[in-house]
Design an enzyme around this catalytic site. Sequence first.
Site, PDB file in Angstrom:
ATOM      1  N   GLY A  19     -39.060 -30.482 -17.346  1.00  0.00           N
ATOM      2  CA  GLY A  19     -39.513 -30.707 -15.975  1.00  0.00           C
ATOM      3  C   GLY A  19     -38.370 -30.436 -15.024  1.00  0.00           C
ATOM      4  N   SER A  54     -36.531 -18.463  -5.035  1.00  0.00           N
ATOM      5  CA  SER A  54     -36.031 -19.491  -4.124  1.00  0.00           C
ATOM      6  C   SER A  54     -35.265 -18.873  -2.954  1.00  0.00           C
ATOM      7  CB  SER A  54     -35.172 -20.513  -4.875  1.00  0.00           C
ATOM      8  OG  SER A  54     -34.435 -19.906  -5.889  1.00  0.00           O
ATOM      9  N   GLN A  99     -27.307 -15.416 -11.264  1.00  0.00           N
ATOM     10  CA  GLN A  99     -28.110 -14.338 -11.862  1.00  0.00           C
ATOM     11  C   GLN A  99     -28.194 -14.554 -13.385  1.00  0.00           C
ATOM     12  OE1 GLN A  99     -25.498 -13.105  -9.333  1.00  0.00           O
ATOM     13  NE2 GLN A  99     -27.139 -13.891  -8.087  1.00  0.00           N
ATOM     14  N   ARG A 159     -40.391 -14.279  -3.108  1.00  0.00           N
ATOM     15  CA  ARG A 159     -41.210 -13.299  -3.831  1.00  0.00           C
ATOM     16  C   ARG A 159     -41.772 -13.904  -5.108  1.00  0.00           C
ATOM     17  NH1 ARG A 159     -37.053  -8.407  -4.487  1.00  0.00           N
ATOM     18  NH2 ARG A 159     -35.667 -10.192  -4.760  1.00  0.00           N
ATOM     19  N   GLY A 208     -30.184 -18.552  -5.939  1.00  0.00           N
ATOM     20  CA  GLY A 208     -30.897 -19.717  -5.411  1.00  0.00           C
ATOM     21  C   GLY A 208     -31.011 -20.691  -6.565  1.00  0.00           C
ATOM     22  N   HIS A 209     -30.199 -21.741  -6.548  1.00  0.00           N
ATOM     23  CA  HIS A 209     -30.167 -22.698  -7.653  1.00  0.00           C
ATOM     24  C   HIS A 209     -30.821 -24.008  -7.196  1.00  0.00           C
ATOM     25  CE1 HIS A 209     -26.490 -20.430  -9.533  1.00  0.00           C
ATOM     26  NE2 HIS A 209     -27.577 -19.694  -9.421  1.00  0.00           N
ATOM     27  N   LYS A 231     -30.221 -22.674 -14.041  1.00  0.00           N
ATOM     28  CA  LYS A 231     -28.783 -22.948 -14.146  1.00  0.00           C
ATOM     29  C   LYS A 231     -28.372 -24.131 -13.272  1.00  0.00           C
ATOM     30  CE  LYS A 231     -28.230 -18.671 -12.834  1.00  0.00           C
ATOM     31  NZ  LYS A 231     -29.600 -18.124 -13.010  1.00  0.00           N
ATOM     32  N   GLY A 232     -28.898 -24.145 -12.027  1.00  0.00           N
ATOM     33  CA  GLY A 232     -28.521 -25.209 -11.089  1.00  0.00           C
ATOM     34  C   GLY A 232     -28.835 -26.576 -11.651  1.00  0.00           C
ATOM     35  N   LYS A 233     -30.037 -26.728 -12.186  1.00  0.00           N
ATOM     36  CA  LYS A 233     -30.445 -28.026 -12.733  1.00  0.00           C
ATOM     37  C   LYS A 233     -29.488 -28.474 -13.840  1.00  0.00           C
ATOM     38  CE  LYS A 233     -33.424 -30.441 -15.762  1.00  0.00           C
ATOM     39  NZ  LYS A 233     -34.665 -30.960 -16.261  1.00  0.00           N
ATOM     40  N   THR A 255     -32.123  -8.729  -2.996  1.00  0.00           N
ATOM     41  CA  THR A 255     -32.416  -9.902  -2.175  1.00  0.00           C
ATOM     42  C   THR A 255     -32.076  -9.636  -0.709  1.00  0.00           C
ATOM     43  OG1 THR A 255     -30.217 -10.769  -2.591  1.00  0.00           O
ATOM     44  CG2 THR A 255     -31.968 -11.495  -4.090  1.00  0.00           C
ATOM     45  N   ARG A 269     -42.428 -14.186  -8.857  1.00  0.00           N
ATOM     46  CA  ARG A 269     -41.674 -13.698 -10.021  1.00  0.00           C
ATOM     47  C   ARG A 269     -42.642 -13.141 -11.053  1.00  0.00           C
ATOM     48  NH1 ARG A 269     -38.351 -19.289 -10.304  1.00  0.00           N
ATOM     49  NH2 ARG A 269     -36.844 -18.896  -8.648  1.00  0.00           N
ATOM     50  N   ASP A 272     -32.722 -17.120 -12.588  1.00  0.00           N
ATOM     51  CA  ASP A 272     -33.662 -18.218 -12.339  1.00  0.00           C
ATOM     52  C   ASP A 272     -34.032 -18.978 -13.606  1.00  0.00           C
ATOM     53  OD1 ASP A 272     -33.672 -17.455  -9.659  1.00  0.00           O
ATOM     54  OD2 ASP A 272     -35.307 -16.031  -9.998  1.00  0.00           O
TER      55      ASP A 272
HETATM   56  P1  GDP Z   1     -31.422 -20.930 -11.273  1.00  0.00           P
HETATM   57  O1  GDP Z   1     -31.310 -19.854 -10.248  1.00  0.00           O
HETATM   58  O2  GDP Z   1     -31.073 -20.463 -12.646  1.00  0.00           O
HETATM   59  O3  GDP Z   1     -30.663 -22.181 -10.904  1.00  0.00           O
HETATM   60  O4  GDP Z   1     -32.970 -21.313 -11.335  1.00  0.00           O
HETATM   61  P2  GDP Z   1     -33.942 -21.520 -10.045  1.00  0.00           P
HETATM   62  O5  GDP Z   1     -33.618 -22.814  -9.424  1.00  0.00           O
HETATM   63  O6  GDP Z   1     -33.975 -20.321  -9.200  1.00  0.00           O
HETATM   64  O7  GDP Z   1     -35.354 -21.547 -10.779  1.00  0.00           O
HETATM   65  C1  GDP Z   1     -35.692 -22.507 -11.706  1.00  0.00           C
HETATM   66  C2  GDP Z   1     -36.925 -23.265 -11.167  1.00  0.00           C
HETATM   67  O8  GDP Z   1     -37.507 -24.004 -12.216  1.00  0.00           O
HETATM   68  C3  GDP Z   1     -36.603 -24.276 -10.101  1.00  0.00           C
HETATM   69  O9  GDP Z   1     -37.679 -24.352  -9.208  1.00  0.00           O
HETATM   70  C4  GDP Z   1     -36.424 -25.577 -10.875  1.00  0.00           C
HETATM   71  O10 GDP Z   1     -36.728 -26.724 -10.087  1.00  0.00           O
HETATM   72  C5  GDP Z   1     -37.468 -25.397 -11.933  1.00  0.00           C
HETATM   73  N1  GDP Z   1     -37.157 -26.025 -13.231  1.00  0.00           N
HETATM   74  C6  GDP Z   1     -35.973 -26.175 -13.846  1.00  0.00           C
HETATM   75  N2  GDP Z   1     -36.136 -26.708 -15.077  1.00  0.00           N
HETATM   76  C7  GDP Z   1     -37.472 -26.890 -15.225  1.00  0.00           C
HETATM   77  C8  GDP Z   1     -38.270 -27.380 -16.292  1.00  0.00           C
HETATM   78  O11 GDP Z   1     -37.811 -27.733 -17.367  1.00  0.00           O
HETATM   79  N3  GDP Z   1     -39.624 -27.410 -16.080  1.00  0.00           N
HETATM   80  C9  GDP Z   1     -40.208 -27.006 -14.922  1.00  0.00           C
HETATM   81  N4  GDP Z   1     -41.509 -27.063 -14.819  1.00  0.00           N
HETATM   82  N5  GDP Z   1     -39.475 -26.545 -13.892  1.00  0.00           N
HETATM   83  C10 GDP Z   1     -38.117 -26.471 -14.060  1.00  0.00           C
HETATM   84  P1  IMO Z   2     -30.089 -16.778  -9.529  1.00  0.00           P
HETATM   85  O1  IMO Z   2     -28.621 -17.115  -9.506  1.00  0.00           O
HETATM   86  C1  IMO Z   2     -33.155 -13.688  -9.976  1.00  0.00           C
HETATM   87  C2  IMO Z   2     -32.141  -9.673  -8.532  1.00  0.00           C
HETATM   88  C3  IMO Z   2     -32.871  -9.149  -7.329  1.00  0.00           C
HETATM   89  C4  IMO Z   2     -32.850  -7.665  -7.627  1.00  0.00           C
HETATM   90  C5  IMO Z   2     -31.469  -7.471  -8.270  1.00  0.00           C
HETATM   91  C6  IMO Z   2     -30.388  -6.991  -7.317  1.00  0.00           C
HETATM   92  O2  IMO Z   2     -30.912 -17.625  -8.638  1.00  0.00           O
HETATM   93  O3  IMO Z   2     -30.584 -16.698 -10.936  1.00  0.00           O
HETATM   94  P2  IMO Z   2     -29.017  -8.167  -5.362  1.00  0.00           P
HETATM   95  O4  IMO Z   2     -29.482  -8.862  -4.127  1.00  0.00           O
HETATM   96  O5  IMO Z   2     -28.209  -9.010  -6.270  1.00  0.00           O
HETATM   97  O6  IMO Z   2     -28.349  -6.869  -5.080  1.00  0.00           O
HETATM   98  O7  IMO Z   2     -30.389  -7.797  -6.153  1.00  0.00           O
HETATM   99  O8  IMO Z   2     -31.116  -8.728  -8.802  1.00  0.00           O
HETATM  100  N1  IMO Z   2     -31.474 -10.988  -8.339  1.00  0.00           N
HETATM  101  C7  IMO Z   2     -31.908 -12.137  -8.865  1.00  0.00           C
HETATM  102  N2  IMO Z   2     -33.019 -12.410  -9.573  1.00  0.00           N
HETATM  103  N3  IMO Z   2     -32.257 -14.665  -9.729  1.00  0.00           N
HETATM  104  C8  IMO Z   2     -31.132 -14.398  -9.025  1.00  0.00           C
HETATM  105  O9  IMO Z   2     -30.142 -15.305  -8.857  1.00  0.00           O
HETATM  106  C9  IMO Z   2     -30.934 -13.097  -8.526  1.00  0.00           C
HETATM  107  N4  IMO Z   2     -29.969 -12.509  -7.797  1.00  0.00           N
HETATM  108  C10 IMO Z   2     -30.310 -11.213  -7.702  1.00  0.00           C
HETATM  109  O10 IMO Z   2     -34.180  -9.654  -7.262  1.00  0.00           O
HETATM  110  O11 IMO Z   2     -33.809  -7.359  -8.602  1.00  0.00           O
HETATM  111 MG    MG Z   3     -32.502 -18.866  -8.830  1.00  0.00          MG
END
Ligand code: GDP
Ligand code: IMO
Ligand code: MG
Length: 419
Positions: free
Chosen positions: A410, A296, A221, A300, A40-41, A16-18, A129, A302, A13
């Site tokens: 942001g 996402s 991850q 849950r 969840g990106h 990465k997606g952004k 998850t 974080r 989290d």
């Molecule tokens: P990923 O799984 O690595 O793609 O990350 P996630 O999307 O799960 O979580 C990142 C969260 O932070 C998302 O809700 C994004 O919209 C948000 N986000 C990303 N970059 C920024 C930032 O620079 N500032 C803030 N406030 N939110 C951000």
């Molecule tokens: P992104 O790509 C954050 C965590 C779970 C759990 C452990 C094992 O959005 O960054 P799993 O379902 O993979 O067997 O769960 O890994 N986990 C993540 N935590 N971001 C993720 O993906 C995750 N994918 C799995 O919460 O602790």
């Molecule tokens: Mg994520």
Amino acid sequence: MKADVILGLQWGDEGKGKVVDVLTPAYDVVARFQGGPNAGHTLEFNGEKYILRSIPSGIFQGDKMNIIGNGVVLDPAVFKGEAEALARSGHELTGRILISKKAHLILPTHCLLDAAYEAAKGKDKVGTTGKGIGPTYTDKVSRNGLRVGDILHDFEAKYARAKARHEQILRSLNFEYDLAEAEKAWLEGIEYLKKFTFIDSEHVVNRTLSAGRSVLCEGAQGTMLDVDFGSYPFVTSSSTVCAGVCTGLGIAPNRIGEVFGIFKAYCTRVGAGPFPTELFDEQGEKMCAVGREYGSVTGRKRRCGWLDLVALKYAVMIDGVTSLIMMKADVLNDFETIKIATSYKIGNEFVTEFPYEITENLEPVYTEFKGWLCDINAIRRYEDFPLELKTYVEFIEAETGVPVKIISVGPDREATIVR
Ligand code: GDP
Ligand code: IMO
Ligand code: MG
């Protein structure tokens, strides 16, 4: 041409997606190399927000080709839901996504097994998850898996055999379940998947590179969740590190170019497992509230804490990171003091190399920084950053020996500073 990589350096989290979305215009192909719908990106642009699970984050930038690599585990039902939702919002995917025949399929019984194994672990559960990730990779490695390519030949019999084997295990665990609904959705997902092109992705990716076209490999991850180098057993079941690109896409190590390592200006973790810099006070609550730190995939909360340089340097080493990307700097706008863990005190010893285990007696040792105490969300040039933020960034660069090339202030695509 070499393939560039974007991967998470913390516990997932990181954003990465952004960043994949922001960098995609510079590439011809975006390819996911591991993980599944546990990811969840989140992407935000033009006032819209999208969450991608198994689909690469390159799909919103014109007609770039997106590949789901062999290292990914794919749940056809989740994929169908995701692709249909995108189509409804005007992003038709057919023709823009290629799926590796060697990607493994997540079966509905894998999700049940995930739940059954977690229940059997009781208080030691990983906090997965629940998307069937562990059991699917287990079947892959134990040579029992079903792959996307299997859909094309004698699939019904192969599925029946796998399902029977899983049901036997579920019975032995006394796990009660009702498969009917999930199985129906899954079989519809299998039919839906047939609309897409199945490929030998290792050939496609290498041909692309040989033709001088560029590839961006998207991780899911993060390094601290890697099955080998993460905080085992509180990890996911795939290789989230840079080496995972080689096995997850068939790209040789000497064809890896730039490695972008992403981290948050602080740290989060969702699920169970050690987290040395975790905050249990109002500062942690504030990070969670301002950063909207809720998973996402599962919703849950974080866990939040300070940036951990011991863990970050470990990740930089394992991944061979060539450029750093710091996300969510804006979340720290209102902190008078900001801390970074620069070593761990274990007993009487100070440790700077990430240890085998995070033990009870481990205490992070912090370096403190003056907060910038202003809103940085609208800033678009590094020169315009407050001095305190520049000091923070330059300290991280000096400690890791790697330049911070992108800073995000942001969630929106536009709130990105490229140096
Ligand atoms: P990923 O799984 O690595 O793609 O990350 P996630 O999307 O799960 O979580 C990142 C969260 O932070 C998302 O809700 C994004 O919209 C948000 N986000 C990303 N970059 C920024 C930032 O620079 N500032 C803030 N406030 N939110 C951000
Ligand atoms: P992104 O790509 C954050 C965590 C779970 C759990 C452990 C094992 O959005 O960054 P799993 O379902 O993979 O067997 O769960 O890994 N986990 C993540 N935590 N971001 C993720 O993906 C995750 N994918 C799995 O919460 O602790
Ligand atoms: Mg994520």
